[in-house]
Structure formats: structure tokens, C-alpha cells
Design a protein around this motif. Structure first.
Motif, PDB file in Angstrom:
ATOM      1  N   TYR A 157       1.200  -1.327  -0.050  1.00 55.35           N
ATOM      2  CA  TYR A 157      -0.169  -0.353   0.152  1.00 55.35           C
ATOM      3  C   TYR A 157       0.949   0.995   0.380  1.00 55.35           C
ATOM      4  O   TYR A 157       0.418   2.221  -0.530  1.00 55.35           O
ATOM      5  CB  TYR A 157      -0.976  -0.149   1.003  1.00 55.35           C
ATOM      6  CG  TYR A 157      -1.556   1.060   1.477  1.00 55.35           C
ATOM      7  CD1 TYR A 157      -3.416   1.071   0.473  1.00 55.35           C
ATOM      8  CD2 TYR A 157      -1.227   2.179   1.664  1.00 55.35           C
ATOM      9  CE1 TYR A 157      -3.806   2.962  -0.006  1.00 55.35           C
ATOM     10  CE2 TYR A 157      -1.984   3.812   2.476  1.00 55.35           C
ATOM     11  CZ  TYR A 157      -3.241   3.168   1.469  1.00 55.35           C
ATOM     12  OH  TYR A 157      -3.992   5.175   1.608  1.00 55.35           O
ATOM     13  N   TYR A 158       2.063   0.562   0.968  1.00 56.07           N
ATOM     14  CA  TYR A 158       2.887   2.284   0.924  1.00 56.07           C
ATOM     15  C   TYR A 158       3.625   2.623  -0.054  1.00 56.07           C
ATOM     16  O   TYR A 158       3.397   3.578  -0.525  1.00 56.07           O
ATOM     17  CB  TYR A 158       3.779   2.212   2.225  1.00 56.07           C
ATOM     18  CG  TYR A 158       3.127   2.525   3.360  1.00 56.07           C
ATOM     19  CD1 TYR A 158       1.969   3.003   3.915  1.00 56.07           C
ATOM     20  CD2 TYR A 158       4.337   2.398   4.066  1.00 56.07           C
ATOM     21  CE1 TYR A 158       2.292   2.975   4.823  1.00 56.07           C
ATOM     22  CE2 TYR A 158       3.635   2.908   5.953  1.00 56.07           C
ATOM     23  CZ  TYR A 158       2.305   2.955   6.247  1.00 56.07           C
ATOM     24  OH  TYR A 158       2.221   3.689   7.553  1.00 56.07           O
ATOM     25  N   HIS A 159       3.583   1.159  -1.130  1.00 57.70           N
ATOM     26  CA  HIS A 159       4.615   1.306  -1.958  1.00 57.70           C
ATOM     27  C   HIS A 159       3.571   2.328  -3.073  1.00 57.70           C
ATOM     28  O   HIS A 159       4.008   3.270  -4.608  1.00 57.70           O
ATOM     29  CB  HIS A 159       5.959   0.205  -2.526  1.00 57.70           C
ATOM     30  CG  HIS A 159       6.632   0.438  -1.841  1.00 57.70           C
ATOM     31  ND1 HIS A 159       7.399  -0.710  -1.922  1.00 57.70           N
ATOM     32  CD2 HIS A 159       7.550   1.001  -0.570  1.00 57.70           C
ATOM     33  CE1 HIS A 159       8.267  -0.695  -1.004  1.00 57.70           C
ATOM     34  NE2 HIS A 159       8.628  -0.551  -0.147  1.00 57.70           N
ATOM     35  N   VAL A 203       3.464   6.254  -0.387  1.00 56.82           N
ATOM     36  CA  VAL A 203       3.473   6.592   1.263  1.00 56.82           C
ATOM     37  C   VAL A 203       4.866   6.813   1.290  1.00 56.82           C
ATOM     38  O   VAL A 203       5.903   5.814   0.548  1.00 56.82           O
ATOM     39  CB  VAL A 203       2.783   6.262   2.143  1.00 56.82           C
ATOM     40  CG1 VAL A 203       2.878   6.763   3.635  1.00 56.82           C
ATOM     41  CG2 VAL A 203       1.139   6.633   1.396  1.00 56.82           C
ATOM     42  N   THR A 204       5.675   7.707   2.208  1.00 55.37           N
ATOM     43  CA  THR A 204       6.569   8.066   2.541  1.00 55.37           C
ATOM     44  C   THR A 204       7.137   7.789   3.773  1.00 55.37           C
ATOM     45  O   THR A 204       8.199   8.105   4.253  1.00 55.37           O
ATOM     46  CB  THR A 204       7.298   9.419   1.743  1.00 55.37           C
ATOM     47  OG1 THR A 204       6.527  10.807   2.609  1.00 55.37           O
ATOM     48  CG2 THR A 204       7.185   9.455   0.709  1.00 55.37           C
ATOM     49  N   SER A 205       5.867   8.059   4.482  1.00 56.93           N
ATOM     50  CA  SER A 205       6.079   7.925   6.301  1.00 56.93           C
ATOM     51  C   SER A 205       4.824   7.531   6.954  1.00 56.93           C
ATOM     52  O   SER A 205       3.792   7.556   6.463  1.00 56.93           O
ATOM     53  CB  SER A 205       7.139   8.843   6.931  1.00 56.93           C
ATOM     54  OG  SER A 205       5.826  10.081   6.853  1.00 56.93           O
ATOM     55  N   GLY A 206       4.908   6.979   8.073  1.00 51.61           N
ATOM     56  CA  GLY A 206       4.018   5.531   8.769  1.00 51.61           C
ATOM     57  C   GLY A 206       3.830   5.673   9.997  1.00 51.61           C
ATOM     58  O   GLY A 206       5.338   5.686  10.466  1.00 51.61           O
ATOM     59  N   CYS A 207       2.969   5.966  10.904  1.00 49.45           N
ATOM     60  CA  CYS A 207       3.189   5.202  12.132  1.00 49.45           C
ATOM     61  C   CYS A 207       1.986   4.760  12.909  1.00 49.45           C
ATOM     62  O   CYS A 207       1.022   4.592  12.135  1.00 49.45           O
ATOM     63  CB  CYS A 207       4.181   6.519  12.680  1.00 49.45           C
ATOM     64  SG  CYS A 207       2.551   7.821  13.494  1.00 49.45           S
ATOM     65  N   GLU A 208       2.371   4.347  14.347  1.00 48.65           N
ATOM     66  CA  GLU A 208       1.113   3.463  14.666  1.00 48.65           C
ATOM     67  C   GLU A 208       0.700   4.270  15.705  1.00 48.65           C
ATOM     68  O   GLU A 208       1.003   4.541  17.157  1.00 48.65           O
ATOM     69  CB  GLU A 208       1.204   2.205  14.863  1.00 48.65           C
ATOM     70  CG  GLU A 208       0.344   1.683  16.484  1.00 48.65           C
ATOM     71  CD  GLU A 208      -0.557   1.504  16.390  1.00 48.65           C
ATOM     72  OE1 GLU A 208      -2.038   1.770  16.375  1.00 48.65           O
ATOM     73  OE2 GLU A 208      -1.190   1.409  14.900  1.00 48.65           O
ATOM     74  N   PRO A 209      -0.456   5.359  15.603  1.00 48.15           N
ATOM     75  CA  PRO A 209      -0.870   5.696  16.685  1.00 48.15           C
ATOM     76  C   PRO A 209      -1.884   5.849  18.440  1.00 48.15           C
ATOM     77  O   PRO A 209      -1.148   6.189  18.887  1.00 48.15           O
ATOM     78  CB  PRO A 209      -1.418   7.276  16.242  1.00 48.15           C
ATOM     79  CG  PRO A 209      -2.291   6.346  14.543  1.00 48.15           C
ATOM     80  CD  PRO A 209      -1.494   5.408  14.793  1.00 48.15           C
TER      81      PRO A 209
END
Length: 97
Positions: free
Chosen positions: A56-58, A62-68
């Protein structure tokens, strides 16, 4: 979840549950993972989920992500974190944390 399992829980957990309708809140919710994890969080399922996130990111740039979100149980959170680290290191692609 069996009645025998439920009967062994501390009273504080029983008060935060409805065994007959299989509803579990707060404290009692954290008693569930040891029984459910082997079916829901096997290494194969976790790896497939991480692969889905990577794809999904690729695909979407999407260049960054986190688990909030987070877990209140340090014991459970620690196990989850160590498991994710092992899986991420095993997948052959760049995925920095």
C-alpha cells in the motif's frame, strides 16, 4: 472462551465482561490475547499484514507512517513490538523504523 476460563478470572475482570454475550471491556479484554493470538496473530498472518502495508505504501507514494494507537499493557505491547521487529527484519525490503 470457555466458562472454565472465565471462572478463573479475577473479579475485577469479570465485572468488565458479559460472558453470555461474549462482550469484554478494558481489563477483561487484555485476558483474551493469550487464547486468541495463536489463531489471529500467527507469524504468517502478521507477515501477510506487513506485506499488505508495504505494498500500500509503495503503490500510493506514502513516505512515512506511524502507529498512533497503543496498548495499556506493557507486557502485551512489548511482545507485539518484538514480534513486529522480527518480522520487519525478515522481510527483504527497506522498511526503516
Amino acid at each position: 472462551m470457555t466458562k472454565e476460563w472465565f471462572d478463573k478470572l479475577p473479579d475485577s475482570m469479570k465485572k468488565q465482561s458479559d460472558f453470555d454475550n461474549a462482550h469484554y471491556w478494558e481489563q477483561c479484554f487484555f485476558a483474551l490475547p493469550p487464547s486468541l493470538a495463536p489463531a489471529l496473530a500467527s507469524p504468517e498472518r502478521l507477515r501477510n499484514g506487513l506485506e499488505l502495508v508495504k505494498n500500500y505504501y509503495h503503490a500510493n507514494g506514502v513516505t512515512s507512517g506511524c502507529e498512533p494507537g497503543g496498548l495499556l499493557s506493557k507486557k502485551i505491547a512489548g511482545r507485539a513490538e518484538r514480534g513486529a521487529e522480527r518480522l520487519l527484519r525478515a522481510i527483504p525490503f527497506l522498511f526503516r523504523r
